[in-house]
Design an enzyme around this catalytic site. Structure first.
Site, PDB file in Angstrom:
ATOM      1  N   GLY A 115      28.412  16.892  77.309  1.00  0.00           N
ATOM      2  CA  GLY A 115      29.610  16.061  77.356  1.00  0.00           C
ATOM      3  C   GLY A 115      29.344  14.567  77.377  1.00  0.00           C
ATOM      4  N   LEU A 144      34.575  25.965  62.789  1.00  0.00           N
ATOM      5  CA  LEU A 144      35.999  26.258  62.915  1.00  0.00           C
ATOM      6  C   LEU A 144      36.533  26.891  61.635  1.00  0.00           C
ATOM      7  CD1 LEU A 144      36.765  22.880  64.646  1.00  0.00           C
ATOM      8  CD2 LEU A 144      36.827  25.125  65.749  1.00  0.00           C
ATOM      9  N   HIS A 185      28.840  13.308  63.935  1.00  0.00           N
ATOM     10  CA  HIS A 185      27.697  14.079  63.448  1.00  0.00           C
ATOM     11  C   HIS A 185      26.454  13.197  63.499  1.00  0.00           C
ATOM     12  CE1 HIS A 185      25.598  17.179  61.214  1.00  0.00           C
ATOM     13  NE2 HIS A 185      25.098  16.238  60.440  1.00  0.00           N
ATOM     14  N   LEU A 223      32.117  21.821  55.939  1.00  0.00           N
ATOM     15  CA  LEU A 223      31.346  21.392  57.105  1.00  0.00           C
ATOM     16  C   LEU A 223      30.745  20.004  56.906  1.00  0.00           C
ATOM     17  CD1 LEU A 223      30.118  22.221  59.889  1.00  0.00           C
ATOM     18  CD2 LEU A 223      28.132  23.024  58.607  1.00  0.00           C
ATOM     19  N   ASP A 224      31.059  19.104  57.833  1.00  0.00           N
ATOM     20  CA  ASP A 224      30.485  17.747  57.856  1.00  0.00           C
ATOM     21  C   ASP A 224      30.721  16.975  56.556  1.00  0.00           C
ATOM     22  OD1 ASP A 224      29.523  18.251  60.441  1.00  0.00           O
ATOM     23  OD2 ASP A 224      27.633  19.029  59.696  1.00  0.00           O
TER      24      ASP A 224
END
Length: 197
Positions: free
Chosen positions: A16, A101, A117, A152-153
């Site tokens: 976190g 996701l 990222h 993705l990304d």
């Protein structure tokens, strides 16, 4: 009747540290007063996420949606969406959330879902970015804040930071250098995005 805020929901899986950088920036820069935004919840998919305890220490509401409790990615994403939507989010911020996701999830939050990222996208999507940058002989590496899309990304880039790759760097030393920049650019990019909502 209380003030209507632009609610931010942060998703985490691990320590976190980016979530904490966002929370501290929100407090330091008075996002509630300046852009009418607040961090409404921090949600993790892992019970052992040290970021959940850190979020509680920072006074943030937390929730746990363990992905292992669901027999499919779609079922997990549906439960996660229900937990997020309980907070009527203006923005959903991925901060070290280590789950891919589903397209349905991404579509549900289209334009409201952002990620950071640890590479200079479009280079080195996916995992092991730091070692891959070193192995490729890159002279620079960095981090990218971007909108999340079904690829993705690959979403539109909001911000980037560049760091040098130094002789003798390991994946860990490079990761630490990149992370310090993540903590700087992620709050800036989110703050700028809130202005547009």
């Amino acid at each position: 009747m209380g003030r209507e805020y632009k609610n931010i929901v942060i998703l985490i899986s691990g320590s976190g540290s980016n979530m904490a950088a966002l929370a501290r920036a929100a407090e330091r820069e008075d996002w509630a007063g300046t852009v009418g935004a607040r961090i409404a919840a921090v949600i993790s998919n892992r019970a052992d996420s040290t970021g959940l305890a850190l979020a509680r220490e920072l006074g943030l509401p937390t929730a746990l949606v363990p992905h292992k409790d669901y027999d499919s990615r779609e079922a997990f994403d549906a439960a996660l969406m229900a937990a997020i939507d309980a907070h009527s989010p203006a923005l959903v911020v991925l901060a070290g959330f280590m789950r891919i996701l589903t397209p349905g999830f991404v579509a549900h939050y289209a334009g409201r879902l952002v990620n950071i990222h640890p590479s200079l996208l479009p280079a080195f999507t996916g995992l092991n970015t730091h070692q891959r940058a070193i192995d490729a002989g890159c002279k620079v590496a960095g981090a990218t804040v971007h909108h999340v899309t079904a690829d993705l990304d690959h979403g539109p880039i909001l911000a980037q930071a560049v760091v040098p790759v130094l002789p003798g760097d390991t994946a860990d030393t490079l990761a630490a250098r990149v992370l310090s920049q993540e903590h700087r650019i992620y709050p800036q990019a989110v703050r700028e995005l809130l202005d547009t909502l």
